[in-house]
Design a protein around this motif. Structure first.
Motif, PDB file in Angstrom:
ATOM      1  N   PRO A  51       9.441   4.510  10.888  1.00  0.00           N
ATOM      2  CA  PRO A  51      10.145   4.735  12.151  1.00  0.00           C
ATOM      3  C   PRO A  51      11.147   3.621  12.468  1.00  0.00           C
ATOM      4  CG  PRO A  51       7.806   5.136  12.429  1.00  0.00           C
ATOM      5  CD  PRO A  51       7.994   4.545  11.058  1.00  0.00           C
ATOM      6  N   MET A  52      11.004   2.460  11.799  1.00  0.00           N
ATOM      7  CA  MET A  52      11.897   1.314  12.017  1.00  0.00           C
ATOM      8  C   MET A  52      13.051   1.296  11.025  1.00  0.00           C
ATOM      9  SD  MET A  52       8.604  -1.197  12.300  1.00  0.00           S
ATOM     10  CE  MET A  52       7.857  -0.302  10.933  1.00  0.00           C
ATOM     11  N   GLY A  53      13.085   2.255  10.107  1.00  0.00           N
ATOM     12  CA  GLY A  53      14.073   2.260   9.027  1.00  0.00           C
ATOM     13  C   GLY A  53      13.378   1.927   7.710  1.00  0.00           C
ATOM     14  N   ARG A  54      14.183   1.610   6.691  1.00  0.00           N
ATOM     15  CA  ARG A  54      13.628   1.271   5.368  1.00  0.00           C
ATOM     16  C   ARG A  54      13.012  -0.121   5.437  1.00  0.00           C
ATOM     17  NH1 ARG A  54      15.322  -1.179   0.431  1.00  0.00           N
ATOM     18  NH2 ARG A  54      14.572  -0.034  -1.377  1.00  0.00           N
ATOM     19  N   VAL A  55      11.725  -0.204   5.089  1.00  0.00           N
ATOM     20  CA  VAL A  55      11.013  -1.483   5.119  1.00  0.00           C
ATOM     21  C   VAL A  55      10.314  -1.692   3.787  1.00  0.00           C
ATOM     22  CG1 VAL A  55      10.658  -1.382   7.626  1.00  0.00           C
ATOM     23  CG2 VAL A  55       8.868  -0.536   6.096  1.00  0.00           C
ATOM     24  N   THR A  56       9.987  -2.957   3.516  1.00  0.00           N
ATOM     25  CA  THR A  56       9.149  -3.266   2.357  1.00  0.00           C
ATOM     26  C   THR A  56       7.818  -3.786   2.872  1.00  0.00           C
ATOM     27  OG1 THR A  56      10.032  -5.506   2.122  1.00  0.00           O
ATOM     28  CG2 THR A  56      11.085  -3.768   0.819  1.00  0.00           C
ATOM     29  N   VAL A  57       6.781  -3.506   2.086  1.00  0.00           N
ATOM     30  CA  VAL A  57       5.420  -3.866   2.484  1.00  0.00           C
ATOM     31  C   VAL A  57       4.748  -4.564   1.313  1.00  0.00           C
ATOM     32  CG1 VAL A  57       3.220  -2.988   3.345  1.00  0.00           C
ATOM     33  CG2 VAL A  57       5.346  -1.786   3.919  1.00  0.00           C
ATOM     34  N   ARG A  58       4.086  -5.663   1.610  1.00  0.00           N
ATOM     35  CA  ARG A  58       3.297  -6.366   0.600  1.00  0.00           C
ATOM     36  C   ARG A  58       1.883  -6.514   1.142  1.00  0.00           C
ATOM     37  NH1 ARG A  58       5.159  -9.757  -3.391  1.00  0.00           N
ATOM     38  NH2 ARG A  58       7.067 -10.051  -2.193  1.00  0.00           N
ATOM     39  N   PHE A  59       0.926  -5.835   0.481  1.00  0.00           N
ATOM     40  CA  PHE A  59      -0.477  -5.913   0.878  1.00  0.00           C
ATOM     41  C   PHE A  59      -1.151  -7.106   0.227  1.00  0.00           C
ATOM     42  CE2 PHE A  59       0.099  -1.580   2.258  1.00  0.00           C
ATOM     43  CZ  PHE A  59      -0.838  -1.442   3.277  1.00  0.00           C
ATOM     44  N   ALA A  60      -2.231  -7.561   0.860  1.00  0.00           N
ATOM     45  CA  ALA A  60      -3.082  -8.581   0.242  1.00  0.00           C
ATOM     46  C   ALA A  60      -3.554  -8.029  -1.098  1.00  0.00           C
ATOM     47  CB  ALA A  60      -4.283  -8.871   1.141  1.00  0.00           C
ATOM     48  N   PRO A  61      -3.787  -8.895  -2.073  1.00  0.00           N
ATOM     49  CA  PRO A  61      -4.297  -8.417  -3.367  1.00  0.00           C
ATOM     50  C   PRO A  61      -5.627  -7.675  -3.187  1.00  0.00           C
ATOM     51  CG  PRO A  61      -3.702 -10.745  -3.480  1.00  0.00           C
ATOM     52  CD  PRO A  61      -3.627 -10.353  -2.038  1.00  0.00           C
ATOM     53  N   PRO A  62      -5.937  -6.753  -4.085  1.00  0.00           N
ATOM     54  CA  PRO A  62      -7.233  -6.060  -4.009  1.00  0.00           C
ATOM     55  C   PRO A  62      -8.365  -7.084  -3.923  1.00  0.00           C
ATOM     56  CG  PRO A  62      -5.858  -5.070  -5.697  1.00  0.00           C
ATOM     57  CD  PRO A  62      -5.148  -6.311  -5.237  1.00  0.00           C
ATOM     58  N   ASN A  63      -9.337  -6.778  -3.072  1.00  0.00           N
ATOM     59  CA  ASN A  63     -10.421  -7.732  -2.859  1.00  0.00           C
ATOM     60  C   ASN A  63     -11.684  -6.993  -2.448  1.00  0.00           C
ATOM     61  OD1 ASN A  63     -10.658  -7.857   0.311  1.00  0.00           O
ATOM     62  ND2 ASN A  63      -8.470  -7.810  -0.178  1.00  0.00           N
ATOM     63  N   GLU A  64     -12.794  -7.687  -2.499  1.00  0.00           N
ATOM     64  CA  GLU A  64     -14.098  -7.103  -2.169  1.00  0.00           C
ATOM     65  C   GLU A  64     -14.475  -7.283  -0.707  1.00  0.00           C
ATOM     66  OE1 GLU A  64     -17.500  -9.841  -3.512  1.00  0.00           O
ATOM     67  OE2 GLU A  64     -15.828 -10.402  -4.842  1.00  0.00           O
ATOM     68  N   TYR A  65     -13.568  -7.835   0.094  1.00  0.00           N
ATOM     69  CA  TYR A  65     -13.887  -8.166   1.481  1.00  0.00           C
ATOM     70  C   TYR A  65     -13.326  -7.180   2.503  1.00  0.00           C
ATOM     71  CZ  TYR A  65     -15.004 -12.411  -0.971  1.00  0.00           C
ATOM     72  OH  TYR A  65     -15.526 -13.312  -1.877  1.00  0.00           O
ATOM     73  N   GLY A  66     -12.619  -6.143   2.036  1.00  0.00           N
ATOM     74  CA  GLY A  66     -12.064  -5.161   2.953  1.00  0.00           C
ATOM     75  C   GLY A  66     -10.790  -5.607   3.650  1.00  0.00           C
ATOM     76  N   VAL A  67     -10.152  -6.638   3.119  1.00  0.00           N
ATOM     77  CA  VAL A  67      -8.931  -7.161   3.741  1.00  0.00           C
ATOM     78  C   VAL A  67      -7.728  -6.372   3.237  1.00  0.00           C
ATOM     79  CG1 VAL A  67      -7.431  -9.177   3.980  1.00  0.00           C
ATOM     80  CG2 VAL A  67      -9.920  -9.456   4.008  1.00  0.00           C
ATOM     81  N   LEU A  68      -7.039  -5.718   4.171  1.00  0.00           N
ATOM     82  CA  LEU A  68      -5.830  -4.964   3.878  1.00  0.00           C
ATOM     83  C   LEU A  68      -4.638  -5.521   4.657  1.00  0.00           C
ATOM     84  CD1 LEU A  68      -7.358  -1.372   3.940  1.00  0.00           C
ATOM     85  CD2 LEU A  68      -6.242  -2.455   1.983  1.00  0.00           C
ATOM     86  N   ASP A  69      -4.673  -6.824   4.905  1.00  0.00           N
ATOM     87  CA  ASP A  69      -3.558  -7.450   5.602  1.00  0.00           C
ATOM     88  C   ASP A  69      -2.276  -7.138   4.844  1.00  0.00           C
ATOM     89  OD1 ASP A  69      -5.630  -8.529   7.041  1.00  0.00           O
ATOM     90  OD2 ASP A  69      -5.117 -10.620   6.638  1.00  0.00           O
ATOM     91  N   HIS A  70      -1.186  -6.981   5.594  1.00  0.00           N
ATOM     92  CA  HIS A  70       0.077  -6.668   4.942  1.00  0.00           C
ATOM     93  C   HIS A  70       1.249  -7.228   5.728  1.00  0.00           C
ATOM     94  CE1 HIS A  70      -1.061  -3.350   7.589  1.00  0.00           C
ATOM     95  NE2 HIS A  70       0.231  -3.072   7.745  1.00  0.00           N
ATOM     96  N   ASP A  71       2.240  -7.683   4.978  1.00  0.00           N
ATOM     97  CA  ASP A  71       3.487  -8.161   5.557  1.00  0.00           C
ATOM     98  C   ASP A  71       4.510  -7.049   5.456  1.00  0.00           C
ATOM     99  OD1 ASP A  71       2.493 -10.717   6.063  1.00  0.00           O
ATOM    100  OD2 ASP A  71       3.177 -11.497   4.133  1.00  0.00           O
ATOM    101  N   VAL A  72       5.172  -6.763   6.569  1.00  0.00           N
ATOM    102  CA  VAL A  72       6.222  -5.753   6.603  1.00  0.00           C
ATOM    103  C   VAL A  72       7.540  -6.473   6.848  1.00  0.00           C
ATOM    104  CG1 VAL A  72       7.099  -3.701   7.786  1.00  0.00           C
ATOM    105  CG2 VAL A  72       4.626  -4.024   7.508  1.00  0.00           C
ATOM    106  N   THR A  73       8.481  -6.298   5.908  1.00  0.00           N
ATOM    107  CA  THR A  73       9.815  -6.860   6.080  1.00  0.00           C
ATOM    108  C   THR A  73      10.695  -5.775   6.680  1.00  0.00           C
ATOM    109  OG1 THR A  73       9.486  -8.325   4.185  1.00  0.00           O
ATOM    110  CG2 THR A  73      11.753  -7.995   4.940  1.00  0.00           C
ATOM    111  N   LEU A  74      11.139  -6.020   7.895  1.00  0.00           N
ATOM    112  CA  LEU A  74      11.937  -5.064   8.648  1.00  0.00           C
ATOM    113  C   LEU A  74      13.378  -5.030   8.143  1.00  0.00           C
ATOM    114  CD1 LEU A  74      10.613  -6.058  12.190  1.00  0.00           C
ATOM    115  CD2 LEU A  74       9.814  -4.209  10.703  1.00  0.00           C
ATOM    116  N   PRO A  75      14.141  -4.004   8.518  1.00  0.00           N
ATOM    117  CA  PRO A  75      15.546  -3.947   8.099  1.00  0.00           C
ATOM    118  C   PRO A  75      16.344  -5.196   8.505  1.00  0.00           C
ATOM    119  CG  PRO A  75      14.879  -1.823   8.967  1.00  0.00           C
ATOM    120  CD  PRO A  75      13.740  -2.789   9.229  1.00  0.00           C
ATOM    121  N   SER A  76      15.937  -5.859   9.581  1.00  0.00           N
ATOM    122  CA  SER A  76      16.619  -7.080  10.034  1.00  0.00           C
ATOM    123  C   SER A  76      16.329  -8.280   9.148  1.00  0.00           C
ATOM    124  CB  SER A  76      16.183  -7.423  11.462  1.00  0.00           C
ATOM    125  OG  SER A  76      14.804  -7.798  11.467  1.00  0.00           O
TER     126      SER A  76
END
Length: 131
Positions: A51-76
């Motif tokens: 909804p913000m336009g074309r973005v890139t997303v980088r998730f935390a590496p696969p892990n056994e702790y349930g962490v799905l943190d992710h960085d979203v780089t916005l069009p800006s």
């Protein structure tokens, strides 16, 4: 900075919830606030139309702790870090997304939190329905 934890309980084991949520191809099925169409991969980045336009997303590496943190780089070019966790719960799993207000007006922040709540409800429906 204000933060709000938005969560839902899913009647499924944490590993199953994590596996479904971590699969990039599933994002458009449940994460409307992030992905509106097919997800493309560019190395370890995901490229999505949002909804913000074309973005890139980088998730935390696969892990056994349930962490799905992710960085979203916005069009800006701004990067927003989104904490997302799948944790064990007496009734299966709880998925917790931390929404940060940053520079949003109160109404925008409330709208973002409502979108996350709907997305987590959709995740619950998909996982519990076995889709």
């Amino acid at each position: 900075m204000e933060s709000r934890h938005v969560s839902t309980v899913i009647a499924a084991e944490p590993d199953a919830v994590y596996a479904f949520a971590a699969e990039p191809e599933n994002l458009p099925r449940w994460a409307s606030g992030l992905a509106e169409a097919e997800v493309a991969r560019e190395g370890d980045l995901l490229v999505v139309e949002s909804p913000m336009g074309r973005v890139t997303v980088r998730f935390a590496p696969p892990n056994e702790y349930g962490v799905l943190d992710h960085d979203v780089t916005l069009p800006s070019g701004a990067v927003v870090t989104n904490p997302l966790r799948v944790v064990a719960h007496p009734h299966g799993s709880e998925v917790v997304f931390t929404v940060r207000r940053l520079d949003l007006a109160a109404e925008e922040f409330d709208r973002d939190c409502a979108t996350v709540a709907r997305d987590l409800d959709r995740l619950r429906e998909l996982v519990e329905g076995g889709s």
